[in-house]
Design an enzyme around this catalytic site. Structure first.
Site, PDB file in Angstrom:
ATOM      1  N   ASP A  67     -32.864  14.164   5.061  1.00  0.00           N
ATOM      2  CA  ASP A  67     -32.365  15.191   4.139  1.00  0.00           C
ATOM      3  C   ASP A  67     -32.561  14.804   2.678  1.00  0.00           C
ATOM      4  OD1 ASP A  67     -30.528  13.117   4.195  1.00  0.00           O
ATOM      5  OD2 ASP A  67     -28.879  14.305   4.999  1.00  0.00           O
ATOM      6  N   ASN A 137     -16.580  14.537   7.950  1.00  0.00           N
ATOM      7  CA  ASN A 137     -16.309  15.739   8.741  1.00  0.00           C
ATOM      8  C   ASN A 137     -17.170  15.802  10.011  1.00  0.00           C
ATOM      9  OD1 ASN A 137     -18.831  16.345   7.763  1.00  0.00           O
ATOM     10  ND2 ASN A 137     -18.187  18.035   6.445  1.00  0.00           N
ATOM     11  N   HIS A 139     -20.464  15.360  10.189  1.00  0.00           N
ATOM     12  CA  HIS A 139     -21.832  15.873  10.063  1.00  0.00           C
ATOM     13  C   HIS A 139     -22.866  14.778  10.269  1.00  0.00           C
ATOM     14  CE1 HIS A 139     -21.994  15.321   5.356  1.00  0.00           C
ATOM     15  NE2 HIS A 139     -22.439  14.251   5.948  1.00  0.00           N
ATOM     16  N   GLU A 144     -23.524  20.563   8.322  1.00  0.00           N
ATOM     17  CA  GLU A 144     -22.085  20.694   8.101  1.00  0.00           C
ATOM     18  C   GLU A 144     -21.431  21.413   9.291  1.00  0.00           C
ATOM     19  OE1 GLU A 144     -21.053  18.893   5.923  1.00  0.00           O
ATOM     20  OE2 GLU A 144     -21.581  19.412   3.873  1.00  0.00           O
TER      21      GLU A 144
HETATM   22  C1  GLP Z   1     -24.586  11.979   3.480  1.00  0.00           C
HETATM   23  C2  GLP Z   1     -25.873  12.030   4.275  1.00  0.00           C
HETATM   24  C3  GLP Z   1     -25.608  11.635   5.709  1.00  0.00           C
HETATM   25  C4  GLP Z   1     -24.838  10.326   5.766  1.00  0.00           C
HETATM   26  C5  GLP Z   1     -23.532  10.471   5.024  1.00  0.00           C
HETATM   27  C6  GLP Z   1     -22.658   9.237   5.119  1.00  0.00           C
HETATM   28  O1  GLP Z   1     -23.762  13.043   3.787  1.00  0.00           O
HETATM   29  N1  GLP Z   1     -26.453  13.338   4.282  1.00  0.00           N
HETATM   30  O2  GLP Z   1     -26.853  11.513   6.385  1.00  0.00           O
HETATM   31  O3  GLP Z   1     -24.605  10.005   7.104  1.00  0.00           O
HETATM   32  O4  GLP Z   1     -23.860  10.756   3.692  1.00  0.00           O
HETATM   33  O5  GLP Z   1     -22.717   8.443   3.952  1.00  0.00           O
HETATM   34  P1  GLP Z   1     -21.981   7.061   3.815  1.00  0.00           P
HETATM   35  O6  GLP Z   1     -22.693   6.110   4.720  1.00  0.00           O
HETATM   36  O7  GLP Z   1     -22.162   6.686   2.367  1.00  0.00           O
HETATM   37  O8  GLP Z   1     -20.569   7.266   4.202  1.00  0.00           O
END
Ligand code: GLP
Length: 263
Positions: A67, A137, A139, A144
């Site tokens: 993404d 959440n 995702h 989402e």
């Molecule tokens: C973003 C990304 C996700 C990732 C998430 C968790 O939302 N789109 O792919 O899993 O961050 O991030 P962190 O590891 O910093 O908690």
């Protein structure tokens, strides 16, 4: 489903890197799906170390990122392009022509662009190993809650919770992206193998819901229950709400004894 519980951040990153490195050694032209986020940093550091000290070769590996924020150019400090170059690509030898990250700077014709990203994955032969993080959440990617479980790469409006989680990374007054381009759940489920990393107590409910809760678009990581080859690597805090930890531990022991190639 395999669940590996690790106590420290260091062990967590090392275990994830070990699985990715083994996959690259078995198939030097691995099609590797990549994720961003602080949880992945230990893995990327260790992969950089394995490249430099153990000559782990990424020259034929083809990568596809999950993404990117819409509206952020690649050079923006908070873009996922920047994250990937800073934390991974600058430390290993992935050929730049083999790197694919959704373009957050496109304007208009989003469907066409997203179809071309899907086509690039298909043209490469599909993803062999997809690394995922997880949002608070539940995702995966930026799928989402309420995302279609059959969704493909598309433009996605970010939830309020995700925007709030990201606020800390942006300067005061700086505009925080409200949309992203993300692979869909359907895209992710087509990867041959999936590795999901989670750490910290803020992920505990998401991990318990994803693994032991019902299959629901309200927790998009629960769609991984449909996939035949998923490995979760979680630390104690992220795994703290799981009810069947003893069972997962026994499954892991038996896997080591009977089918170690799965690890
Ligand atoms: C973003 C990304 C996700 C990732 C998430 C968790 O939302 N789109 O792919 O899993 O961050 O991030 P962190 O590891 O910093 O908690």
């Amino acid at each position: 489903m395999l669940l590996v519980l690790k106590s420290t951040d260091e062990e967590h990153g090392r275990e994830a890197a070990r699985i990715v490195a083994n996959a690259v050694r078995r198939n030097p032209a691995l099609r590797l799906g990549l994720a961003t986020g602080s949880t992945t940093l230990g893995m990327y550091n260790e992969l950089g170390r394995l490249h430099k000290q153990n000559a782990l070769d990424f020259s034929r590996v083809v990568t596809f990122n999950l993404d990117e924020y819409l509206g952020l150019p690649p050079e923006h400090a908070q873009s996922f392009h920047h994250f990937m170059h800073q934390n991974f690509f600058s430390n290993v030898n992935v050929d730049p022509k083999n790197i694919h990250i959704p373009d957050g700077a496109i304007v208009g014709n989003y469907d066409q662009y997203c179809c071309s990203y899907e086509q690039a994955i298909r043209d490469a032969g599909g993803i062999d190993l997809q690394v995922l993080g997880i949002g608070r959440n539940g995702h995966i990617g930026f799928n989402e809650p309420t995302s279609s479980l059959g969704s493909r790469t598309r433009l996605k409006v970010l939830s309020k919770e995700t925007i709030d989680d990201n606020r800390k990374f942006f300067g005061p007054g700086e505009k925080i992206p409200e949309c992203a381009i993300t692979m869909g759940i359907g895209t992710i489920l087509e990867a041959k193998r999936i590795l999901l990393l989670a750490s910290g107590s803020s992920k505990a409910a998401a991990i318990a819901n994803a693994i032991e809760g019902p299959l629901t678009a309200s927790v998009t990581a629960s769609a991984l229950q449909l996939h035949p080859d998923v490995t979760f690597i979680v630390d104690q805090e992220a795994g703290s709400q799981l009810k069947q930890k003893d069972y997962y531990h026994r499954v892991l022991e038996m896997t080591v004894a009977l089918t170690p190639d799965r690890l």
